[in-house]
Design an enzyme around this catalytic site. Structure first.
Site, short mmCIF file in Angstrom:
data_model
loop_
_atom_site.label_atom_id
_atom_site.label_comp_id
_atom_site.label_asym_id
_atom_site.label_seq_id
_atom_site.Cartn_x
_atom_site.Cartn_y
_atom_site.Cartn_z
N ALA A 65 1.16 -1.43 -0.44
CA ALA A 65 -0.32 0.29 0.07
C ALA A 65 0.71 1.30 0.36
CB ALA A 65 -0.92 -0.53 1.49
N GLY A 108 0.35 -5.31 1.26
CA GLY A 108 -0.51 -4.76 -0.12
C GLY A 108 -0.09 -5.91 -1.52
N GLU A 131 5.11 -4.87 7.44
CA GLU A 131 4.53 -3.66 7.69
C GLU A 131 5.25 -3.38 8.83
OE1 GLU A 131 3.16 -6.17 6.67
OE2 GLU A 131 1.92 -5.58 5.34
N1 CAA Z 1 4.84 3.33 -0.72
C1 CAA Z 1 4.98 4.30 -0.95
N2 CAA Z 1 6.31 4.91 -1.89
C2 CAA Z 1 6.56 3.66 -1.72
C3 CAA Z 1 6.25 2.32 -1.70
C4 CAA Z 1 5.06 2.00 -1.12
N3 CAA Z 1 4.59 1.71 -0.75
N4 CAA Z 1 7.26 1.12 -1.95
C5 CAA Z 1 8.37 2.24 -2.55
N5 CAA Z 1 8.15 3.10 -2.83
C6 CAA Z 1 8.18 4.18 -3.27
C7 CAA Z 1 9.80 4.54 -2.65
O1 CAA Z 1 9.71 5.35 -1.80
C8 CAA Z 1 10.94 5.33 -4.06
O2 CAA Z 1 10.07 6.15 -3.95
P1 CAA Z 1 11.30 7.74 -4.42
O3 CAA Z 1 12.13 7.99 -5.56
O4 CAA Z 1 10.84 9.19 -4.26
O5 CAA Z 1 12.14 7.81 -3.45
C9 CAA Z 1 10.42 4.57 -5.08
O6 CAA Z 1 9.09 3.97 -4.96
C10 CAA Z 1 11.23 3.01 -5.31
O7 CAA Z 1 11.62 2.28 -4.07
P2 CAA Z 1 13.09 2.78 -2.93
O8 CAA Z 1 13.71 3.62 -3.51
O9 CAA Z 1 12.65 2.43 -1.86
O10 CAA Z 1 13.37 0.88 -3.96
P3 CAA Z 1 14.64 0.39 -3.71
O11 CAA Z 1 15.10 -0.26 -4.32
O12 CAA Z 1 15.67 0.82 -2.79
O13 CAA Z 1 13.81 -0.87 -2.49
C11 CAA Z 1 12.15 -1.42 -1.49
C12 CAA Z 1 12.31 -1.36 -2.86
C13 CAA Z 1 12.60 -2.44 -0.60
C14 CAA Z 1 10.48 -2.30 -2.04
C15 CAA Z 1 11.63 -0.32 -0.46
O14 CAA Z 1 11.08 0.50 -1.31
C16 CAA Z 1 10.28 -0.99 0.49
O15 CAA Z 1 11.36 -1.09 1.56
N6 CAA Z 1 9.07 -0.69 0.17
C17 CAA Z 1 8.15 -0.52 1.28
C18 CAA Z 1 7.47 -1.61 1.67
C19 CAA Z 1 6.62 -2.19 2.12
O16 CAA Z 1 7.06 -1.74 4.16
N7 CAA Z 1 5.71 -2.62 2.31
C20 CAA Z 1 4.22 -2.27 2.90
C21 CAA Z 1 3.49 -0.70 2.96
S1 CAA Z 1 2.33 -0.78 4.34
C22 CAA Z 1 0.85 -2.27 3.96
O17 CAA Z 1 0.80 -2.75 2.62
C23 CAA Z 1 -0.25 -2.14 4.64
C24 CAA Z 1 -1.07 -2.92 3.88
O18 CAA Z 1 -1.21 -4.44 4.75
C25 CAA Z 1 -2.15 -2.44 3.67
#
Ligand code: CAA
Length: 257
Positions: A65, A108, A131
């Site tokens: 998400a 998500g 999460e």
């Molecule tokens: N939400 C918003 N933006 C996100 C995102 C997310 N879940 N995942 C990645 N992005 C964005 C980053 O902020 C980044 O944006 P900027 O270029 O503006 O900084 C862009 O996408 C590229 O991401 P990274 O620079 O972080 O890429 P990476 O290759 O270094 O890392 C990753 C990749 C490990 C997937 C890392 O992006 C990450 O940890 N993402 C979040 C994963 C996460 O925590 N997901 C759970 C979300 S909460 C949820 O899903 C609740 C639910 O159950 C419904």
């Protein structure tokens, strides 16, 4: 209105939906989730379509998400907006939906893949529920469907300690149907969908419905309870800190408050 965050096309009797928000690794914001569910429902109503494939890019199926969209929300705003409810629309789709997953299927993203009927993974696929690292829990069925799919011990480790699964591990633990080289993962899913689409449509629907009776029906109450727990965490300082730390690309400092 034309879609801005997904692409749709038909391949024979298969409807293909591609998540297309590469700059955010297909993070599921409200608009993307809505476009996705609308597209699934449109294919479900289309008599020429027998099955659907849902995919992302080679790098990311979906990274969860959209953290930026919800970081500053209160419990009340989360409950009023009920943005997670949109994810359950996938369960009303009557035709088979196959997820073709490459790269990140996190949070998500993993939950959407698990809500599909089958998963074809590329060798680079990674599944996880991270999460906890941003101070919350899965909100779209992860605590329930992951536990059903891989068992309690591994689900605990994945959800409590952010253990991610490689594609091969996901196969070993029963989360996915097949693992194929990255060049072929989408074709493999499309071929499987085409084969299923060629079978007796009403029997296919009945079969899907009945398998979901065995699997999904008992989950309904628990999924609602999970969503409430997820929203409740938006009253904590740790949720604000966890999500802000992600946005600022730093380590969070937990207070237990
Ligand atoms: N939400 C918003 N933006 C996100 C995102 C997310 N879940 N995942 C990645 N992005 C964005 C980053 O902020 C980044 O944006 P900027 O270029 O503006 O900084 C862009 O996408 C590229 O991401 P990274 O620079 O972080 O890429 P990476 O290759 O270094 O890392 C990753 C990749 C490990 C997937 C890392 O992006 C990450 O940890 N993402 C979040 C994963 C996460 O925590 N997901 C759970 C979300 S909460 C949820 O899903 C609740 C639910 O159950 C419904």
């Amino acid at each position: 209105m034309p879609n801005e965050m997904i692409l749709t096309e038909t391949r024979g009797r298969v409807g293909l939906i591609t998540l297309n928000r590469p700059q955010a690794l297909n993070a599921l914001n409200n608009q993307l989730a809505r476009e996705l569910m609308d597209a699934l429902e449109a294919f479900d109503k289309d008599d020429h379509i027998g099955a659907m494939v849902l995919t992302g890019s080679e790098k990311a199926f979906a990274a969860g998400a959209d953290i930026k969209e919800m970081a500053n929300k209160s419990v009340q705003q989360m409950m009023d907006g009920d943005s997670i409810a949109v994810f359950s629309r996938i369960l009303t789709i009557r035709k088979p939906v196959i997820a073709a997953v490459s790269g990140y299927a996190l949070g998500g993203g993993c939950e959407v893949a698990m809500s599909c009927d089958m998963i074809i993974a590329s060798e680079s696929a990674r599944f996880g529920q991270p999460e906890i690292t941003i101070g919350v829990i899965p909100g779209a069925g992860g605590t329930q469907r992951l536990t059903r799919a891989v068992g309690k011990a591994l689900a605990m480790e994945m959800i409590l300690n952010n253990r991610t699964l490689s594609a091969q591990e996901a196969l070993q633990f029963g989360l996915v149907n097949r693992v194929v080289p990255i060049e072929r993962f989408l074709d493999e899913a499309l071929n499987l969908a085409e084969e299923i689409a060629s079978r007796a449509p009403l029997a296919i629907r009945a079969a899907k419905k009945m398998i979901n009776q065995a699997y999904e029906r008992m989950l309904t109450d628990a999924i609602h309870a999970e969503r409430q727990e997820f929203y409740n965490l938006f009253s904590t300082e740790d949720q604000k800190e966890g999500m802000q730390a992600f946005i600022e690309k730093r380590k969070p400092e937990w207070k237990g408050k």
